[in-house]
Design a protein around this motif. Structure first.
Motif, PDB file in Angstrom:
ATOM      1  N   LEU A  28       0.842  -1.205   0.000  1.00  0.00           N
ATOM      2  CA  LEU A  28       0.000   0.000   0.000  1.00  0.00           C
ATOM      3  C   LEU A  28       0.874   1.250   0.000  1.00  0.00           C
ATOM      4  CD1 LEU A  28      -2.797   1.296   0.187  1.00  0.00           C
ATOM      5  CD2 LEU A  28      -2.563   1.219   2.672  1.00  0.00           C
ATOM      6  N   ARG A  29       1.928   1.251   0.801  1.00  0.00           N
ATOM      7  CA  ARG A  29       2.824   2.404   0.877  1.00  0.00           C
ATOM      8  C   ARG A  29       3.545   2.609  -0.457  1.00  0.00           C
ATOM      9  NH1 ARG A  29       4.755   5.905   5.208  1.00  0.00           N
ATOM     10  NH2 ARG A  29       3.508   4.512   6.482  1.00  0.00           N
ATOM     11  N   ARG A  30       3.951   1.507  -1.108  1.00  0.00           N
ATOM     12  CA  ARG A  30       4.607   1.620  -2.417  1.00  0.00           C
ATOM     13  C   ARG A  30       3.639   2.148  -3.469  1.00  0.00           C
ATOM     14  NH1 ARG A  30       7.595  -4.068  -2.575  1.00  0.00           N
ATOM     15  NH2 ARG A  30       5.437  -4.596  -2.200  1.00  0.00           N
ATOM     16  N   ALA A  31       2.373   1.713  -3.415  1.00  0.00           N
ATOM     17  CA  ALA A  31       1.374   2.209  -4.362  1.00  0.00           C
ATOM     18  C   ALA A  31       1.117   3.697  -4.135  1.00  0.00           C
ATOM     19  CB  ALA A  31       0.085   1.410  -4.231  1.00  0.00           C
ATOM     20  N   MET A  32       1.075   4.101  -2.860  1.00  0.00           N
ATOM     21  CA  MET A  32       0.874   5.521  -2.562  1.00  0.00           C
ATOM     22  C   MET A  32       2.067   6.348  -3.029  1.00  0.00           C
ATOM     23  SD  MET A  32      -0.964   5.299   1.169  1.00  0.00           S
ATOM     24  CE  MET A  32      -0.637   6.985   1.539  1.00  0.00           C
ATOM     25  N   ASP A  33       3.280   5.821  -2.876  1.00  0.00           N
ATOM     26  CA  ASP A  33       4.472   6.512  -3.362  1.00  0.00           C
ATOM     27  C   ASP A  33       4.418   6.688  -4.876  1.00  0.00           C
ATOM     28  OD1 ASP A  33       5.471   6.676  -0.818  1.00  0.00           O
ATOM     29  OD2 ASP A  33       6.812   4.943  -1.027  1.00  0.00           O
ATOM     30  N   LYS A  34       4.012   5.636  -5.561  1.00  0.00           N
ATOM     31  CA  LYS A  34       3.932   5.680  -7.027  1.00  0.00           C
ATOM     32  C   LYS A  34       2.865   6.678  -7.474  1.00  0.00           C
ATOM     33  CE  LYS A  34       4.321   2.302 -10.630  1.00  0.00           C
ATOM     34  NZ  LYS A  34       4.111   0.912 -11.017  1.00  0.00           N
ATOM     35  N   ALA A  35       1.706   6.667  -6.814  1.00  0.00           N
ATOM     36  CA  ALA A  35       0.630   7.604  -7.169  1.00  0.00           C
ATOM     37  C   ALA A  35       1.069   9.042  -6.907  1.00  0.00           C
ATOM     38  CB  ALA A  35      -0.631   7.272  -6.372  1.00  0.00           C
ATOM     39  N   PHE A  36       1.752   9.267  -5.809  1.00  0.00           N
ATOM     40  CA  PHE A  36       2.225  10.615  -5.505  1.00  0.00           C
ATOM     41  C   PHE A  36       3.255  11.065  -6.523  1.00  0.00           C
ATOM     42  CE2 PHE A  36       5.354  13.391  -3.455  1.00  0.00           C
ATOM     43  CZ  PHE A  36       4.529  14.486  -3.207  1.00  0.00           C
ATOM     44  N   PHE A  37       4.146  10.169  -6.921  1.00  0.00           N
ATOM     45  CA  PHE A  37       5.155  10.518  -7.913  1.00  0.00           C
ATOM     46  C   PHE A  37       4.502  10.860  -9.258  1.00  0.00           C
ATOM     47  CE2 PHE A  37       8.196   9.276 -11.248  1.00  0.00           C
ATOM     48  CZ  PHE A  37       9.185  10.191 -10.966  1.00  0.00           C
ATOM     49  N   ILE A  38       3.507  10.087  -9.667  1.00  0.00           N
ATOM     50  CA  ILE A  38       2.797  10.372 -10.921  1.00  0.00           C
ATOM     51  C   ILE A  38       2.080  11.708 -10.820  1.00  0.00           C
ATOM     52  CG2 ILE A  38       0.874   9.610 -12.373  1.00  0.00           C
ATOM     53  CD1 ILE A  38       1.792   6.726 -11.780  1.00  0.00           C
ATOM     54  N   PHE A  39       1.417  11.970  -9.690  1.00  0.00           N
ATOM     55  CA  PHE A  39       0.751  13.253  -9.485  1.00  0.00           C
ATOM     56  C   PHE A  39       1.751  14.401  -9.550  1.00  0.00           C
ATOM     57  CE2 PHE A  39      -0.155  16.580  -6.343  1.00  0.00           C
ATOM     58  CZ  PHE A  39      -1.284  17.141  -6.924  1.00  0.00           C
ATOM     59  N   LEU A  40       2.898  14.230  -8.920  1.00  0.00           N
ATOM     60  CA  LEU A  40       3.925  15.273  -8.911  1.00  0.00           C
ATOM     61  C   LEU A  40       4.438  15.555 -10.323  1.00  0.00           C
ATOM     62  CD1 LEU A  40       5.559  17.048  -6.943  1.00  0.00           C
ATOM     63  CD2 LEU A  40       7.289  15.246  -6.950  1.00  0.00           C
ATOM     64  N   VAL A  41       4.677  14.512 -11.097  1.00  0.00           N
ATOM     65  CA  VAL A  41       5.153  14.688 -12.472  1.00  0.00           C
ATOM     66  C   VAL A  41       4.102  15.404 -13.315  1.00  0.00           C
ATOM     67  CG1 VAL A  41       5.715  13.427 -14.594  1.00  0.00           C
ATOM     68  CG2 VAL A  41       6.796  12.778 -12.434  1.00  0.00           C
ATOM     69  N   LEU A  42       2.833  15.008 -13.205  1.00  0.00           N
ATOM     70  CA  LEU A  42       1.770  15.668 -13.972  1.00  0.00           C
ATOM     71  C   LEU A  42       1.604  17.123 -13.556  1.00  0.00           C
ATOM     72  CD1 LEU A  42      -0.939  12.871 -14.145  1.00  0.00           C
ATOM     73  CD2 LEU A  42       0.519  13.710 -15.992  1.00  0.00           C
ATOM     74  N   PHE A  43       1.666  17.380 -12.270  1.00  0.00           N
ATOM     75  CA  PHE A  43       1.505  18.740 -11.772  1.00  0.00           C
ATOM     76  C   PHE A  43       2.635  19.642 -12.260  1.00  0.00           C
ATOM     77  CE2 PHE A  43       2.039  21.975  -8.407  1.00  0.00           C
ATOM     78  CZ  PHE A  43       0.792  22.566  -8.495  1.00  0.00           C
ATOM     79  N   LEU A  44       3.869  19.158 -12.175  1.00  0.00           N
ATOM     80  CA  LEU A  44       5.010  19.951 -12.642  1.00  0.00           C
ATOM     81  C   LEU A  44       4.980  20.129 -14.154  1.00  0.00           C
ATOM     82  CD1 LEU A  44       7.864  18.578 -10.381  1.00  0.00           C
ATOM     83  CD2 LEU A  44       6.672  20.771 -10.204  1.00  0.00           C
ATOM     84  N   THR A  45       4.497  19.121 -14.887  1.00  0.00           N
ATOM     85  CA  THR A  45       4.364  19.250 -16.338  1.00  0.00           C
ATOM     86  C   THR A  45       3.349  20.325 -16.687  1.00  0.00           C
ATOM     87  OG1 THR A  45       4.918  16.916 -16.604  1.00  0.00           O
ATOM     88  CG2 THR A  45       3.835  17.999 -18.459  1.00  0.00           C
ATOM     89  N   LEU A  46       2.233  20.340 -15.991  1.00  0.00           N
ATOM     90  CA  LEU A  46       1.222  21.379 -16.250  1.00  0.00           C
ATOM     91  C   LEU A  46       1.752  22.767 -15.912  1.00  0.00           C
ATOM     92  CD1 LEU A  46      -2.072  19.678 -15.030  1.00  0.00           C
ATOM     93  CD2 LEU A  46      -1.423  20.262 -17.373  1.00  0.00           C
ATOM     94  N   LEU A  47       2.503  22.879 -14.833  1.00  0.00           N
ATOM     95  CA  LEU A  47       3.088  24.176 -14.498  1.00  0.00           C
ATOM     96  C   LEU A  47       4.065  24.650 -15.569  1.00  0.00           C
ATOM     97  CD1 LEU A  47       3.771  24.014 -10.663  1.00  0.00           C
ATOM     98  CD2 LEU A  47       2.101  25.405 -11.855  1.00  0.00           C
ATOM     99  N   MET A  48       4.875  23.731 -16.078  1.00  0.00           N
ATOM    100  CA  MET A  48       5.828  24.095 -17.127  1.00  0.00           C
ATOM    101  C   MET A  48       5.109  24.470 -18.410  1.00  0.00           C
ATOM    102  SD  MET A  48       8.787  24.052 -15.850  1.00  0.00           S
ATOM    103  CE  MET A  48       9.802  24.099 -17.289  1.00  0.00           C
ATOM    104  N   LEU A  49       4.055  23.749 -18.773  1.00  0.00           N
ATOM    105  CA  LEU A  49       3.295  24.085 -19.973  1.00  0.00           C
ATOM    106  C   LEU A  49       2.641  25.453 -19.842  1.00  0.00           C
ATOM    107  CD1 LEU A  49       1.642  20.674 -20.886  1.00  0.00           C
ATOM    108  CD2 LEU A  49       3.420  21.885 -22.145  1.00  0.00           C
ATOM    109  N   GLU A  50       2.129  25.753 -18.663  1.00  0.00           N
ATOM    110  CA  GLU A  50       1.522  27.063 -18.446  1.00  0.00           C
ATOM    111  C   GLU A  50       2.571  28.170 -18.559  1.00  0.00           C
ATOM    112  OE1 GLU A  50      -1.069  29.530 -15.123  1.00  0.00           O
ATOM    113  OE2 GLU A  50      -0.153  27.620 -14.589  1.00  0.00           O
ATOM    114  N   ALA A  51       3.744  27.938 -18.024  1.00  0.00           N
ATOM    115  CA  ALA A  51       4.807  28.943 -18.114  1.00  0.00           C
ATOM    116  C   ALA A  51       5.234  29.159 -19.560  1.00  0.00           C
ATOM    117  CB  ALA A  51       6.001  28.513 -17.268  1.00  0.00           C
ATOM    118  N   VAL A  52       5.370  28.085 -20.329  1.00  0.00           N
ATOM    119  CA  VAL A  52       5.740  28.211 -21.738  1.00  0.00           C
ATOM    120  C   VAL A  52       4.648  28.945 -22.499  1.00  0.00           C
ATOM    121  CG1 VAL A  52       6.095  26.872 -23.858  1.00  0.00           C
ATOM    122  CG2 VAL A  52       7.274  26.226 -21.762  1.00  0.00           C
TER     123      VAL A  52
END
Length: 80
Positions: A28-52
């Motif tokens: 469960l902890r590994r799944a939560m880590d993976k979900a958080f990492f995916i969320f973090l990558v998507l969030f940072l990608t959206l921020l970068m796209l907005e900045a561009v």
């Protein structure tokens, strides 16, 4: 105030943090880590796209329009 100098070996400091190995993470902890990492990558990608997008919005596209489309100005003048 005078600070007292304590004679501490470098090995002692590392041993204080390495008393025992950390327990393995559960599924469960590994799944939560993976979900958080995916969320973090998507969030940072959206921020970068907005900045561009905001940086590209500031460019004077009217000046670059003919250059980007490779439309020669002489051809436009002939049509007029």
């Amino acid at each position: 105030m005078a600070e007292e100098e304590v004679d501490v070996d470098e090995e002692d400091v590392f041993l204080a943090f390495a008393q025992r190995p950390s327990p393995p993470r559960g599924p469960l902890r590994r799944a939560m880590d993976k979900a958080f990492f995916i969320f973090l990558v998507l969030f940072l990608t959206l921020l970068m796209l907005e900045a561009v997008y905001k940086l590209l919005w500031l460019l004077p596209w009217e000046k670059f329009g003919d250059w980007l489309l490779r439309t020669p100005q002489k051809e436009e003048e002939l049509e007029l």
